[in-house]
Write a protein that holds these residues in place. Sequence first.
Motif, PDB file in Angstrom:
ATOM      1  N   ALA A 185       0.826  -1.273   0.024  1.00 25.90           N
ATOM      2  CA  ALA A 185      -0.180  -0.020   0.085  1.00 25.90           C
ATOM      3  C   ALA A 185       0.809   1.311   0.074  1.00 25.90           C
ATOM      4  O   ALA A 185       1.875   1.304   0.404  1.00 25.90           O
ATOM      5  CB  ALA A 185      -0.918   0.098   1.283  1.00 25.90           C
ATOM      6  N   TRP A 234      -6.631   0.086  10.143  1.00 25.12           N
ATOM      7  CA  TRP A 234      -6.775  -1.473   9.741  1.00 25.12           C
ATOM      8  C   TRP A 234      -5.918  -2.367  10.490  1.00 25.12           C
ATOM      9  O   TRP A 234      -6.210  -3.414  11.258  1.00 25.12           O
ATOM     10  CB  TRP A 234      -6.821  -1.643   8.242  1.00 25.12           C
ATOM     11  N   GLU A 235      -4.621  -1.844  10.514  1.00 19.22           N
ATOM     12  CA  GLU A 235      -3.558  -2.746  11.281  1.00 19.22           C
ATOM     13  C   GLU A 235      -3.802  -2.499  12.657  1.00 19.22           C
ATOM     14  O   GLU A 235      -3.635  -3.649  13.377  1.00 19.22           O
ATOM     15  CB  GLU A 235      -1.964  -2.389  10.696  1.00 19.22           C
ATOM     16  N   GLY A 275      -5.432   2.882   6.356  1.00 17.30           N
ATOM     17  CA  GLY A 275      -4.609   1.729   6.703  1.00 17.30           C
ATOM     18  C   GLY A 275      -4.004   1.466   7.815  1.00 17.30           C
ATOM     19  O   GLY A 275      -3.791   0.311   8.364  1.00 17.30           O
ATOM     20  N   ALA A 309      -7.596  -1.650   3.620  1.00 20.80           N
ATOM     21  CA  ALA A 309      -6.170  -1.150   3.936  1.00 20.80           C
ATOM     22  C   ALA A 309      -5.614  -0.362   2.951  1.00 20.80           C
ATOM     23  O   ALA A 309      -4.782   0.536   3.175  1.00 20.80           O
ATOM     24  CB  ALA A 309      -5.534  -2.251   4.571  1.00 20.80           C
ATOM     25  N   LYS A 310      -5.886  -0.635   1.562  1.00 21.73           N
ATOM     26  CA  LYS A 310      -5.141  -0.248   0.928  1.00 21.73           C
ATOM     27  C   LYS A 310      -5.645   0.436  -0.419  1.00 21.73           C
ATOM     28  O   LYS A 310      -5.102   1.205  -1.216  1.00 21.73           O
ATOM     29  CB  LYS A 310      -3.922  -1.338  -0.121  1.00 21.73           C
ATOM     30  N   TRP A 363      -2.542  -5.764   5.554  1.00 22.73           N
ATOM     31  CA  TRP A 363      -2.174  -4.788   4.543  1.00 22.73           C
ATOM     32  C   TRP A 363      -2.679  -5.442   3.222  1.00 22.73           C
ATOM     33  O   TRP A 363      -2.738  -4.969   2.110  1.00 22.73           O
ATOM     34  CB  TRP A 363      -0.663  -4.447   4.554  1.00 22.73           C
TER      35      TRP A 363
END
Lengths: 315, 447
Positions: free
Chosen positions: A62, A278-279, A275, A258-259, A253
């Motif tokens: 990403a 999300w992680e 992103g 996320a991307k 990812w």
Amino acid sequence: MSYSAPIDRYTGKINKVEIGTGDARVQVGGETTQPFYLFEGEMPNRPRLAMEVCDEAPGDWAKALEDVLGDVWDDPVKWAAKCKDEFGADLICLRLLSIDPNGADKGPDEALEVVRKVADSVEIPLIIYGCGNAAKDGEVLKKVAEQMEGRAMVLGPAVEENYKTISAAAMGFGHNVAGETPIDVNMAKQLNILMTNLGMPAQRILIDPSTGALGYGLEYTYSVIERDRLTALQQNDAMMQMPIICDMGREAWKAKEAKVGTDEHPEYGDPVKRGIMWEAIGVTSLLVAGADIVVVRHPETVKLMRSTMEGLGVK
Amino acid sequence: MALTGLDIFKKLPQTNCGDCGVPTCLAFAMKLASGGASLDLCPHVSQEAKDALSEASAPPMREVTIGQGENALKIGGEQVLFRHEKTFFKPCGFALVIDDSMEAAEVDSRLESLKKLRFERVGYELKTDLAALKCASGDKSSFAGLVEKVKGACDLPLVLMSDEPDVMSAALDVCGTGKPLIASATSDNSNAMTELARKHKCPMVVRGGSLEELSGLTEKISKAGVKDLVLDSGSRDLSKTLENLVMMRRSALKKKFRPLGYPTITFPCQETQDEMLEAIHAAVYVMKYGGIMVMNNLQPWSALPLFVLRQNIYTDPQRPMQVKEGFYEFASPGDSAPILVTTNFSLTYFIVSSEIESSKRPAHLGIVDSEGLSTLTAWAAGKFTAEKIAAFIKKSGIEDKVKHRKVVIPGYVAQIKGELEEELEGWEVMVGPREASEIPGFLKSWQ
């Protein structure tokens, strides 16, 4: 009716595992309670954040990752150094993508060369993860274990098809091993039994329960970690008392959410912050469930998780 | 404490009249004990027995409804500490704060956010649940003005935040019929607040400085007749809030301690100024027993992961999430793009679809209803058979969308190729990869 605090007591505790050598070594595990339940037990070692470094430049990561890693990701030594010096990683998880028979198919000697360079340039402990091809990972990690004797790295993931090779090498040359099973308490326990039967000390084993990203099976991982941990603490099951390692960065990812950029999904908002969240939210859930080491990609995740753990009273 | 069938039987009329639909009182009592019937079905039971039974058979954590109609939020009623033991039942709610000291433009932008923070995922709507209106000015007419404005602009249920009974009363005069959540009753104002909650029939937050104090308050308030309560343990730091949430949930479920047998509310908005950390605090509470999370910052980039986390955590572990049957399109597939089919287990769908997406190749992905089972399991259970796939393809209308007649089946069910070709006359059945990770390579070699 008056209130009295319903405190639980546990009979079991999590093993302490030491990774790395010298002053930079890191200890994980040792909990005597559920994660962050400091009101009824101890969490002597805060969970550690390992930053992922690959031995070949990633092709399709990403933009949020490229912004912060793109200047170093064609050189694992520089990449690892940046993770340690600038981003404050506790450990480096070096992923040997280049050994994949479906990719560059590099041999054990070339992989060893990279491991050695990275190990010599950063003092912080290393986790060496293979490419996911069981036979090739076994072959390469055996060589790495031998030649890096006594460095107390974590080698993995050891799976049903290669645990004998990897744990024998780890055992013989002073390393730890991470055993991976597909989101199942009994299979995790079975692999631990098999490895200890070979002679691998339980205090040098980590459980990799297989990790699903937020929105992509996270709930399975979350519950299996909770169950692993309850089995270890409440039932005092020695074959489940290994610390838990989760390989979250690459899963998080991979997720579309996320991307993708705002051109495709304007309603999803800022792609960089999204992103990272999300992680980070995925990692938060693993920590709350009971992970002791989480492999992540973005430096901001490391920072956020540090603050979160501090907020939870574990420094 | 749960009653046995016999305990209940003793309190029933014991006439075996059958008016409840069950032939004998004993059989009815057994049904009540197992949760298979409701006491309302018996027209003859005495009020005294009713009170005793409903008290004893009440669930250990009360379910509380905020708002009315289709947007009403129901929280509480939880039965377990760990989702794997059964499931978490009532997805927690997210509230966005709007206060009466904000500029009009800020208020408007937050109202707009409340509308925009909605996402669709695997056929489910993920959304913000509540508007939390806070009286920051201390002035009741200013607050009532805000309530009036929000009520007209937004159809979500409201949380009214003020500890001043006068201010609350003015706000309730504007919106009391919509069953907003009154926040909060404390030891300083509980008599007046309880009176307001009773008058307007609204649910109410009770805040204590400690769980002892909180228990005392809820006991007193529930005796005064207001039973739809939501617990605020008063802590405003992550560690203490986590501890309190665990203590409240355990007290309710393991010790059947009635004074804490209610859903909870948390305030990430008051715990940190950092918008990312605020979302992470909320994430911790989604997992650890938060009923409502009141947020100061809720942007699409934080709301989407939080809502998906809620969806994950509140998924029933015994009933895997399923994707709706149908064809899903990737990269604007034309009439020559390949057709792939797989099962409707959400993880299968996610993995396959993310691989197709990453290949950037156009494709039609057909999701066949296999009752949430993954490919091999579904095949073995007879839920993903040649017959079912053929029927799906025929009724899906895909034949009008593509020129070719080729369909790709998962490598794990290669054995149904012949059978499927028989069922689907004129079609060529191709065997795809076993592992999703090989799909991009497969699609790139597609002719």
